[in-house]
Design a protein around this motif. Structure first.
Motif, PDB file in Angstrom:
ATOM      1  N   VAL A   1      13.654   3.388  -2.651  1.00  8.37           N
ATOM      2  CA  VAL A   1      14.122   2.480  -1.604  1.00  8.37           C
ATOM      3  C   VAL A   1      13.021   2.245  -0.572  1.00  8.37           C
ATOM      4  CG1 VAL A   1      15.799   2.203   0.266  1.00  8.37           C
ATOM      5  CG2 VAL A   1      16.532   3.103  -1.946  1.00  8.37           C
ATOM      6  N   TRP A   2      12.294   3.295  -0.203  1.00  9.10           N
ATOM      7  CA  TRP A   2      11.216   3.185   0.782  1.00  9.10           C
ATOM      8  C   TRP A   2      10.129   2.238   0.278  1.00  9.10           C
ATOM      9  CZ3 TRP A   2       6.024   3.776   1.228  1.00  9.10           C
ATOM     10  CH2 TRP A   2       5.494   3.890   2.519  1.00  9.10           C
ATOM     11  N   CYS A   3       9.767   2.362  -1.005  1.00 10.02           N
ATOM     12  CA  CYS A   3       8.723   1.487  -1.557  1.00 10.02           C
ATOM     13  C   CYS A   3       9.124   0.019  -1.436  1.00 10.02           C
ATOM     14  CB  CYS A   3       8.467   1.839  -3.023  1.00 10.02           C
ATOM     15  SG  CYS A   3       7.485   3.336  -3.279  1.00 10.02           S
ATOM     16  N   ASN A   4      10.386  -0.295  -1.717  1.00  5.58           N
ATOM     17  CA  ASN A   4      10.845  -1.673  -1.573  1.00  5.58           C
ATOM     18  C   ASN A   4      10.754  -2.138  -0.122  1.00  5.58           C
ATOM     19  OD1 ASN A   4      11.394  -2.266  -4.216  1.00  5.58           O
ATOM     20  ND2 ASN A   4      13.617  -2.205  -4.022  1.00  5.58           N
ATOM     21  N   ALA A   5      11.183  -1.292   0.796  1.00  7.96           N
ATOM     22  CA  ALA A   5      11.144  -1.659   2.213  1.00  7.96           C
ATOM     23  C   ALA A   5       9.708  -1.852   2.688  1.00  7.96           C
ATOM     24  CB  ALA A   5      11.838  -0.578   3.049  1.00  7.96           C
ATOM     25  N   TYR A   6       8.808  -1.001   2.232  1.00  8.28           N
ATOM     26  CA  TYR A   6       7.404  -1.104   2.630  1.00  8.28           C
ATOM     27  C   TYR A   6       6.778  -2.374   2.049  1.00  8.28           C
ATOM     28  CZ  TYR A   6       2.943   0.916   4.147  1.00  8.28           C
ATOM     29  OH  TYR A   6       1.745   1.167   4.782  1.00  8.28           O
TER      30      TYR A   6
ATOM     31  N   TYR B   1       4.793  -2.240  -3.666  1.00  7.44           N
ATOM     32  CA  TYR B   1       4.516  -0.810  -3.790  1.00  7.44           C
ATOM     33  C   TYR B   1       5.545  -0.127  -4.681  1.00  7.44           C
ATOM     34  CZ  TYR B   1       1.313  -1.574   0.090  1.00  7.44           C
ATOM     35  OH  TYR B   1       0.287  -2.025   0.870  1.00  7.44           O
ATOM     36  N   ARG B   2       5.096   0.922  -5.335  1.00  4.74           N
ATOM     37  CA  ARG B   2       5.963   1.665  -6.252  1.00  4.74           C
ATOM     38  C   ARG B   2       5.416   3.067  -6.441  1.00  4.74           C
ATOM     39  NH1 ARG B   2       3.128   1.858 -10.989  1.00  4.74           N
ATOM     40  NH2 ARG B   2       1.565   0.230 -11.335  1.00  4.74           N
ATOM     41  N   LEU B   3       6.209   3.913  -7.096  1.00  4.07           N
ATOM     42  CA  LEU B   3       5.697   5.213  -7.506  1.00  4.07           C
ATOM     43  C   LEU B   3       4.789   5.028  -8.720  1.00  4.07           C
ATOM     44  CD1 LEU B   3       8.889   7.467  -7.358  1.00  4.07           C
ATOM     45  CD2 LEU B   3       7.032   7.335  -5.688  1.00  4.07           C
ATOM     46  N   PRO B   4       3.742   5.819  -8.819  1.00  4.30           N
ATOM     47  CA  PRO B   4       2.907   5.724 -10.019  1.00  4.30           C
ATOM     48  C   PRO B   4       3.652   6.273 -11.232  1.00  4.30           C
ATOM     49  CG  PRO B   4       2.226   7.590  -8.698  1.00  4.30           C
ATOM     50  CD  PRO B   4       3.262   6.848  -7.895  1.00  4.30           C
ATOM     51  N   THR B   5       3.325   5.765 -12.402  1.00 10.25           N
ATOM     52  CA  THR B   5       3.810   6.419 -13.610  1.00 10.25           C
ATOM     53  C   THR B   5       3.040   7.734 -13.753  1.00 10.25           C
ATOM     54  OG1 THR B   5       2.163   5.450 -15.092  1.00 10.25           O
ATOM     55  CG2 THR B   5       4.182   4.160 -14.681  1.00 10.25           C
TER      56      THR B   5
END
Length: 213
Positions: free
Chosen positions: A9-14, A51-55
């Motif tokens: 959720v944070w990545c989407n908001a950022y 932005y996203r988490l890395p694989t």
């Protein structure tokens, strides 16, 4: 002390804050809610520029230095070095007044060849990938997301297990090794776990018709 779900959720908001395209959706809508029903198995669109988490494979590629032809760096035990005290903060060097503690980002003695700090120690880092104890050890780096899909992943109740990498400030040196893997359920809050963000990039091959980029 942040859950995998909260990271999503944070990545989407950022992304939205910086005018980028959010990568995580649920039923076609941008994911903005960290409740279990919508955030434990979101849709991921890696063509978006947010932005996203890395694989997990991206994480290890960066931790090894990003260049498999540079075997001296690629084969380090820890990111950027074979010496744990240089790689980052762990139980052997993080103590202040007899208490293990995190340290300021970038204060480790060594970084990767890409100048990335703290991929070992400080806090473990969530990766996007689902965890399975039956993971194929030959997952293609070109298609990392097909390695473990939700239907093959371990889960507890309705919550899935996800990969963490990197070791932390109160773990021993073995757990900082590049090859070390751990996993937790996506709803887990734990003091030794944080996250690192990534963005999908465009690789431009240098030709006579194109400038160096």
């Amino acid at each position: 002390n942040v859950t995998w779900q909260d990271c999503i959720v944070w990545c989407n908001a950022y992304s939205e804050k910086h005018g980028l395209e959010p990568v995580y959706t649920s039923d076609g809508k941008i994911l903005k809610d960290s409740t279990l029903a919508v955030s434990d198995h979101p849709d991921l669109d890696m063509t978006k520029n947010g932005y996203r988490l890395p694989t997990e494979i991206e994480w290890e590629f960066a931790a090894r230095g990003g260049d498999p032809t540079d075997t001296a760096n690629w084969n380090y035990i820890y990111p950027g070095t074979d010496i744990p005290e240089q790689a980052g903060w762990f139980s052997g060097n993080s103590s202040i007044s007899n208490e293990f503690q995190t340290h300021t980002i970038g204060t480790a003695k060594r970084s990767t060849r890409q100048n990335i700090f703290d991929m070992a120690g400080n806090v473990r880092e969530w990766c996007w990938d689902f965890y399975s104890n039956n993971t194929d050890s030959k997952i293609s780096a070109d298609t990392p997301l097909t390695g473990v899909t939700a239907d093959k992943a371990m889960n507890t109740g309705n919550a899935y297990w996800h990969i963490r990498r990197g070791g932390s400030y109160d773990h021993e040196e073995q757990e900082m090794q590049i090859t070390n893997r751990s996993f937790r359920i996506s709803t887990t809050y734990i003091h030794c776990t944080g996250f690192r963000i990534a963005r999908t990039g465009l690789v431009i091959i240098d030709t006579e018709d194109e400038p160096d980029i």
